[in-house]
Every structure is written in structure tokens, then in C-alpha cells.
Design an enzyme around this catalytic site. Sequence first.
Site, PDB file in Angstrom:
ATOM      1  CG  HIS A 147      -1.566   1.233   1.386  1.00  0.00           C
ATOM      2  ND1 HIS A 147      -1.708   2.320   2.761  1.00  0.00           N
ATOM      3  CD2 HIS A 147      -2.519   1.973   0.670  1.00  0.00           C
ATOM      4  CE1 HIS A 147      -2.192   3.309   2.463  1.00  0.00           C
ATOM      5  NE2 HIS A 147      -3.026   2.851   1.373  1.00  0.00           N
ATOM      6  CG  ASP A 150       6.290   8.402 -23.286  1.00  0.00           C
ATOM      7  OD1 ASP A 150       7.495   7.958 -23.163  1.00  0.00           O
ATOM      8  OD2 ASP A 150       5.630   9.511 -23.514  1.00  0.00           O
ATOM      9  NE  ARG A 189      11.428  16.450 -19.804  1.00  0.00           N
ATOM     10  CZ  ARG A 189      12.674  17.078 -20.533  1.00  0.00           C
ATOM     11  NH1 ARG A 189      12.660  18.259 -20.653  1.00  0.00           N
ATOM     12  NH2 ARG A 189      13.606  16.232 -21.029  1.00  0.00           N
ATOM     13  CE1 TYR A 236       4.815  16.633 -21.940  1.00  0.00           C
ATOM     14  CE2 TYR A 236       4.259  16.636 -24.130  1.00  0.00           C
ATOM     15  CZ  TYR A 236       4.895  17.291 -23.028  1.00  0.00           C
ATOM     16  OH  TYR A 236       5.762  18.219 -23.244  1.00  0.00           O
ATOM     17  N   GLY A 237       2.501  10.245 -22.766  1.00  0.00           N
ATOM     18  CA  GLY A 237       1.799   8.774 -22.506  1.00  0.00           C
ATOM     19  C   GLY A 237       2.647   8.170 -21.169  1.00  0.00           C
ATOM     20  CG  ASN A 238       5.521   9.198 -19.641  1.00  0.00           C
ATOM     21  OD1 ASN A 238       5.899   7.975 -20.121  1.00  0.00           O
ATOM     22  ND2 ASN A 238       5.826  10.439 -20.295  1.00  0.00           N
TER      23      ASN A 238
END
Length: 142
Positions: free
Chosen positions: A22, A30, A109, A131-133
Site C-alpha cells: 500500500h 511511453d 516534467r 506525454y503517455g506516462n
Amino acid sequence: MLRNIDPLLSPSLLHALRAMGHGDEIVIADANFPGTSTGPECIRADGSTASEVLRAVLSVMPLDTFVTDPALTMQVVGDPDAIPEAVADFQDIIDATADNPAKVQGLERFAFYERAATAFAIVQTGERRLYGNIILKKGVIG
């Protein structure tokens, strides 16, 4: 093969998700993200998009309900209020798949890179959208 387990969840990724506790975080990154050099274990998922991996991960992992930001994405450089296509897709997936849907929050960033460096693991996908993170914080199964 296992029943009811998304085949995108490789043995390495399933091991990492199960070993996380947890509050631990995992990055789904990306193809441009510096996954190997950032620090944590880098699990490769080159043939999948970040969206596909996000959906698979959320099928077995709860998001943390004790924080206001269990899902973090990287802000667009120079336009922090912009919502890239990948991020909009992430929000739709979280809304449809997560047991505790949450609003995706943005990080600058370099703050995102610093946060990723402390994650449990990074899943490097073949995602080509910029920006596929996303960073996910694991919750508790009641």
C-alpha cells in the site's frame, strides 16, 4: 495462461504488482521515457500502448484512496494546463476501470522524473503518443 488475468500482465509485471505494498507507486511509461536509466526495475512491454497496460494493471490493482492524487501524469512543457490525447485516454480508463476512480493530476516534467525515480517499478511500453506516462499509487484491498 491464467483465467481472468489480462495477458498483457507478464510474469515480471504480475510479480511487481503483487510485491508492491500500500502506497508504493508504479510508472507506466511511453517509448520516449528514460525507463532503464531512471532507477527502479524497468519491466518491458514494448508491444503494448500505455493505455492498454494501464487498463490491465487497474484490472488487478486498486488505486490508493488515502491520497488525493493516486494517478499522476507529466504536464506538457510550456503549457501545464494542456491535456494531451494520452492523458485524456488515461482518465477515461481510470473512470471506467478503477475500483476507486480518481482525477488524474499533473506534475511538472522534472518533478515527474524525480517521483518516477522513487517508484517500485517502471513499465516501459511502446506508447508513441507524447506525454503517455502515468504514475499510480497502490491502494488497499479491503
